[in-house]
Scaffold this motif. Structure first.
Motif, PDB file in Angstrom:
ATOM      1  N   ASN A 112      54.835  21.558  67.957  1.00 40.95           N
ATOM      2  CA  ASN A 112      54.409  22.363  66.808  1.00 40.95           C
ATOM      3  C   ASN A 112      52.895  22.306  66.612  1.00 40.95           C
ATOM      4  OD1 ASN A 112      57.113  23.000  66.234  1.00 40.95           O
ATOM      5  ND2 ASN A 112      57.362  21.148  64.985  1.00 40.95           N
ATOM      6  N   ASP A 113      52.164  22.482  67.707  1.00 40.26           N
ATOM      7  CA  ASP A 113      50.687  22.507  67.714  1.00 40.26           C
ATOM      8  C   ASP A 113      50.062  21.158  67.401  1.00 40.26           C
ATOM      9  OD1 ASP A 113      50.674  25.260  68.293  1.00 40.26           O
ATOM     10  OD2 ASP A 113      50.822  25.772  66.171  1.00 40.26           O
ATOM     11  N   ARG A 114      50.850  20.100  67.367  1.00 42.49           N
ATOM     12  CA  ARG A 114      50.317  18.761  67.096  1.00 42.49           C
ATOM     13  C   ARG A 114      50.360  17.936  68.368  1.00 42.49           C
ATOM     14  NH1 ARG A 114      53.427  14.196  64.746  1.00 42.49           N
ATOM     15  NH2 ARG A 114      51.954  12.551  64.245  1.00 42.49           N
ATOM     16  N   VAL A 115      49.234  17.292  68.699  1.00 46.50           N
ATOM     17  CA  VAL A 115      49.154  16.462  69.892  1.00 46.50           C
ATOM     18  C   VAL A 115      49.760  15.094  69.594  1.00 46.50           C
ATOM     19  CG1 VAL A 115      47.627  15.327  71.547  1.00 46.50           C
ATOM     20  CG2 VAL A 115      47.113  17.648  70.765  1.00 46.50           C
ATOM     21  N   LEU A 116      50.824  14.758  70.330  1.00 46.80           N
ATOM     22  CA  LEU A 116      51.485  13.467  70.144  1.00 46.80           C
ATOM     23  C   LEU A 116      50.954  12.417  71.111  1.00 46.80           C
ATOM     24  CD1 LEU A 116      55.201  14.661  69.781  1.00 46.80           C
ATOM     25  CD2 LEU A 116      53.480  14.346  67.986  1.00 46.80           C
ATOM     26  N   ALA A 117      50.571  12.845  72.310  1.00 50.18           N
ATOM     27  CA  ALA A 117      50.104  11.905  73.324  1.00 50.18           C
ATOM     28  C   ALA A 117      49.203  12.641  74.300  1.00 50.18           C
ATOM     29  CB  ALA A 117      51.288  11.261  74.059  1.00 50.18           C
ATOM     30  N   ALA A 118      48.368  11.876  74.984  1.00 51.32           N
ATOM     31  CA  ALA A 118      47.440  12.449  75.964  1.00 51.32           C
ATOM     32  C   ALA A 118      47.315  11.499  77.143  1.00 51.32           C
ATOM     33  CB  ALA A 118      46.069  12.689  75.329  1.00 51.32           C
ATOM     34  N   LYS A 119      47.050  12.066  78.310  1.00 50.74           N
ATOM     35  CA  LYS A 119      46.819  11.289  79.514  1.00 50.74           C
ATOM     36  C   LYS A 119      45.740  11.982  80.340  1.00 50.74           C
ATOM     37  CE  LYS A 119      51.551   9.478  79.969  1.00 50.74           C
ATOM     38  NZ  LYS A 119      51.215   8.037  79.895  1.00 50.74           N
ATOM     39  N   CYS A 120      45.066  11.194  81.153  1.00 52.15           N
ATOM     40  CA  CYS A 120      44.037  11.740  82.022  1.00 52.15           C
ATOM     41  C   CYS A 120      44.098  11.004  83.354  1.00 52.15           C
ATOM     42  CB  CYS A 120      42.662  11.548  81.380  1.00 52.15           C
ATOM     43  SG  CYS A 120      41.307  12.208  82.350  1.00 52.15           S
ATOM     44  N   ARG A 121      44.115  11.763  84.439  1.00 52.66           N
ATOM     45  CA  ARG A 121      44.187  11.158  85.774  1.00 52.66           C
ATOM     46  C   ARG A 121      43.036  11.695  86.617  1.00 52.66           C
ATOM     47  NH1 ARG A 121      49.898  11.498  88.544  1.00 52.66           N
ATOM     48  NH2 ARG A 121      50.308   9.895  86.963  1.00 52.66           N
ATOM     49  N   TRP A 122      42.167  10.810  87.054  1.00 53.50           N
ATOM     50  CA  TRP A 122      41.032  11.231  87.873  1.00 53.50           C
ATOM     51  C   TRP A 122      41.474  11.371  89.323  1.00 53.50           C
ATOM     52  CZ3 TRP A 122      36.115   8.168  85.886  1.00 53.50           C
ATOM     53  CH2 TRP A 122      35.837   8.618  84.581  1.00 53.50           C
ATOM     54  N   HIS A 123      41.002  12.421  89.954  1.00 49.20           N
ATOM     55  CA  HIS A 123      41.392  12.699  91.325  1.00 49.20           C
ATOM     56  C   HIS A 123      40.969  11.558  92.255  1.00 49.20           C
ATOM     57  CE1 HIS A 123      41.325  17.309  90.381  1.00 49.20           C
ATOM     58  NE2 HIS A 123      42.294  16.664  89.751  1.00 49.20           N
ATOM     59  N   GLY A 124      41.856  11.213  93.162  1.00 52.75           N
ATOM     60  CA  GLY A 124      41.581  10.153  94.133  1.00 52.75           C
ATOM     61  C   GLY A 124      41.995   8.772  93.679  1.00 52.75           C
ATOM     62  N   GLU A 125      42.329   8.609  92.410  1.00 57.85           N
ATOM     63  CA  GLU A 125      42.778   7.307  91.926  1.00 57.85           C
ATOM     64  C   GLU A 125      44.219   7.035  92.333  1.00 57.85           C
ATOM     65  OE1 GLU A 125      40.438   6.557  87.717  1.00 57.85           O
ATOM     66  OE2 GLU A 125      42.385   7.558  87.691  1.00 57.85           O
ATOM     67  N   LEU A 126      44.520   5.767  92.543  1.00 55.90           N
ATOM     68  CA  LEU A 126      45.911   5.355  92.682  1.00 55.90           C
ATOM     69  C   LEU A 126      46.523   5.281  91.283  1.00 55.90           C
ATOM     70  CD1 LEU A 126      45.441   2.488  95.292  1.00 55.90           C
ATOM     71  CD2 LEU A 126      46.381   4.771  95.737  1.00 55.90           C
ATOM     72  N   HIS A 127      47.740   5.767  91.135  1.00 54.62           N
ATOM     73  CA  HIS A 127      48.340   5.788  89.812  1.00 54.62           C
ATOM     74  C   HIS A 127      49.741   5.204  89.852  1.00 54.62           C
ATOM     75  CE1 HIS A 127      50.905   9.234  90.928  1.00 54.62           C
ATOM     76  NE2 HIS A 127      49.841   9.709  91.550  1.00 54.62           N
ATOM     77  N   ALA A 128      50.207   4.733  88.713  1.00 52.06           N
ATOM     78  CA  ALA A 128      51.533   4.128  88.608  1.00 52.06           C
ATOM     79  C   ALA A 128      52.605   5.101  89.064  1.00 52.06           C
ATOM     80  CB  ALA A 128      51.796   3.695  87.164  1.00 52.06           C
ATOM     81  N   GLY A 129      53.542   4.602  89.883  1.00 53.29           N
ATOM     82  CA  GLY A 129      54.616   5.411  90.415  1.00 53.29           C
ATOM     83  C   GLY A 129      54.330   5.997  91.785  1.00 53.29           C
ATOM     84  N   GLN A 130      53.094   5.916  92.230  1.00 56.31           N
ATOM     85  CA  GLN A 130      52.711   6.484  93.525  1.00 56.31           C
ATOM     86  C   GLN A 130      53.150   5.549  94.659  1.00 56.31           C
ATOM     87  OE1 GLN A 130      48.503   7.233  93.730  1.00 56.31           O
ATOM     88  NE2 GLN A 130      48.545   7.961  95.841  1.00 56.31           N
ATOM     89  N   GLN A 131      53.783   6.086  95.686  1.00 49.28           N
ATOM     90  CA  GLN A 131      54.188   5.273  96.835  1.00 49.28           C
ATOM     91  C   GLN A 131      53.174   5.425  97.958  1.00 49.28           C
ATOM     92  OE1 GLN A 131      58.345   5.042  97.824  1.00 49.28           O
ATOM     93  NE2 GLN A 131      57.945   4.871 100.015  1.00 49.28           N
ATOM     94  N   VAL A 132      52.751   4.295  98.514  1.00 57.04           N
ATOM     95  CA  VAL A 132      51.777   4.272  99.602  1.00 57.04           C
ATOM     96  C   VAL A 132      52.208   3.232 100.625  1.00 57.04           C
ATOM     97  CG1 VAL A 132      49.814   5.043  98.197  1.00 57.04           C
ATOM     98  CG2 VAL A 132      50.365   2.596  98.333  1.00 57.04           C
ATOM     99  N   GLU A 133      51.583   3.283 101.788  1.00 51.98           N
ATOM    100  CA  GLU A 133      51.831   2.293 102.835  1.00 51.98           C
ATOM    101  C   GLU A 133      50.692   1.278 102.811  1.00 51.98           C
ATOM    102  OE1 GLU A 133      54.386   1.140 106.147  1.00 51.98           O
ATOM    103  OE2 GLU A 133      54.573   2.751 104.675  1.00 51.98           O
ATOM    104  N   ALA A 134      51.032   0.001 102.869  1.00 48.57           N
ATOM    105  CA  ALA A 134      50.015  -1.043 102.811  1.00 48.57           C
ATOM    106  C   ALA A 134      50.224  -2.061 103.926  1.00 48.57           C
ATOM    107  CB  ALA A 134      50.051  -1.749 101.456  1.00 48.57           C
ATOM    108  N   LYS A 135      49.134  -2.652 104.364  1.00 47.32           N
ATOM    109  CA  LYS A 135      49.174  -3.748 105.319  1.00 47.32           C
ATOM    110  C   LYS A 135      48.938  -5.044 104.559  1.00 47.32           C
ATOM    111  CE  LYS A 135      46.871  -5.574 109.457  1.00 47.32           C
ATOM    112  NZ  LYS A 135      45.797  -5.338 110.459  1.00 47.32           N
TER     113      LYS A 135
END
Length: 316
Positions: free
Chosen positions: A20-43
């Motif tokens: 209803n036009d009211r902001v309840l939450a906000a998020k920002c993700r910068w390009h190239g960052e690793l983020h929670a939930g992302q699957q990657v291969e690691a040594k």
């Protein structure tokens, strides 16, 4: 039901949960960052019991947890990021990850499931960004002052009202801003001191109600008016970005303003000199591609870091 709206920006993606036009939450993700939930291969590079460090194909280092006993250094394994990197004063907390087979499927990634829009509703992102930039939220009779420290995010309550009334009004604003600033981890709230135990219980009850929608654990208010909250931390909050990467955040906001001016001609973007060095050539190329206009950058040392201005000028 509230909907997550997504803006695919230059250098960052932005998300707003709006009802209803009211902001309840906000998020920002910068390009190239690793983020929670992302699957990657690691040594696996080092191992000490169930913990260790890993290296990604691009050379980035991550912290690992819940490693199986039989895994040895040098092995490759799929992992899921559980917390993105967080810059702090004088140090960088490396991203954290766990072996993929030990991570339960969590909440859906709003950047994947939200509705991508060309533009957010007018002023919605600006309001969130400016409050986070100031680190202050004003309300009738008082204000909240936010401070990011390596140990926790602190919220100080100040105002002209009586301690009980000030605390009662503040809890509702706090309940709103925790989501709007994407806060997590350890959060300390310094309420005005309430001498009577009954008054402290009343504010405690109001805080319970205000935070009912927000998963967390917390302490009861002590005799000095201090309450500690603990919530899941998945990455830097908007306040963390402003505190530790202010110029980078301001540069991305400057590009957003430049993308949104309309008209024919040349986009003139006027910025503080410190911002010009942050404007990557590929970002400016993307800005020209999106707008169909040539971009010219001018600097003005009298401008605040956050006060970049964009306008359309005629061709020479």
């Amino acid at each position: 039901m509230p909907d997550w709206l997504i803006e695919r920006g230059i250098g960052e993606d932005r998300a707003l949960l709006i009802e209803n036009d009211r902001v309840l939450a906000a998020k920002c993700r910068w390009h190239g960052e690793l983020h929670a939930g992302q699957q990657v291969e690691a040594k696996l590079t080092t191992k000490r019991g169930s913990r260790g460090t890993g290296e990604l194909a691009d050379g980035r280092e991550i912290l690992l947890d819940k490693l199986p006993r039989e895994l040895t250094e040098g092995a490759n394994l799929p992992v899921v990021i559980t917390r993105g990197a967080i810059a702090e004063r004088g140090r960088l907390k490396l991203p954290s990850a766990r072996p993929a087979d030990t991570v339960r499927t969590g909440a859906a990634d709003v950047f994947e499931t939200g509705k991508t829009v060309h533009r957010f509703p007018s002023g919605s992102w600006e309001d969130v960004w400016e409050e986070a930039s100031r680190g202050q939220v004003d309300f009738a009779g008082g204000s909240l002052l936010f401070a990011v420290t390596p140990a926790m995010t602190l919220i100080d309550i100040d105002g002209d009202l009586g301690p009980g009334e000030l605390g009662a009004k503040a809890v509702h604003v706090i309940g709103d801003r925790l989501g709007r600033f994407d806060l997590g981890g350890s959060i300390g709230i310094d309420f005005p001191t309430l001498e009577a135990k009954a008054d402290r219980k009343a504010v405690d009850a109001a805080l319970d109600e205000a935070l009912d929608h927000w998963p967390h654990e917390r302490t009861a208010m002590n005799g000095f008016g201090f309450v500690q909250l603990v919530a899941r931390l998945e990455g830097p909050s908007l306040l963390h970005r402003m505190a530790t990467s202010r110029v980078g955040a301001a540069a991305r906001m400057a590009l957003r303003r430049a993308e949104r001016v309309e008209g024919a001609g040349i986009t003139l973007l006027t910025v503080h000199p410190a911002l010009k060095a942050k404007l990557k050539p590929e970002w400016l190329e993307e800005l020209e591609k999106r707008t169909g206009r040539q971009v010219r950058i001018e600097t003005d040392p009298g401008l605040a870091i956050e006060a970049a201005a964009a306008q359309i000028i005629s061709h020479d």
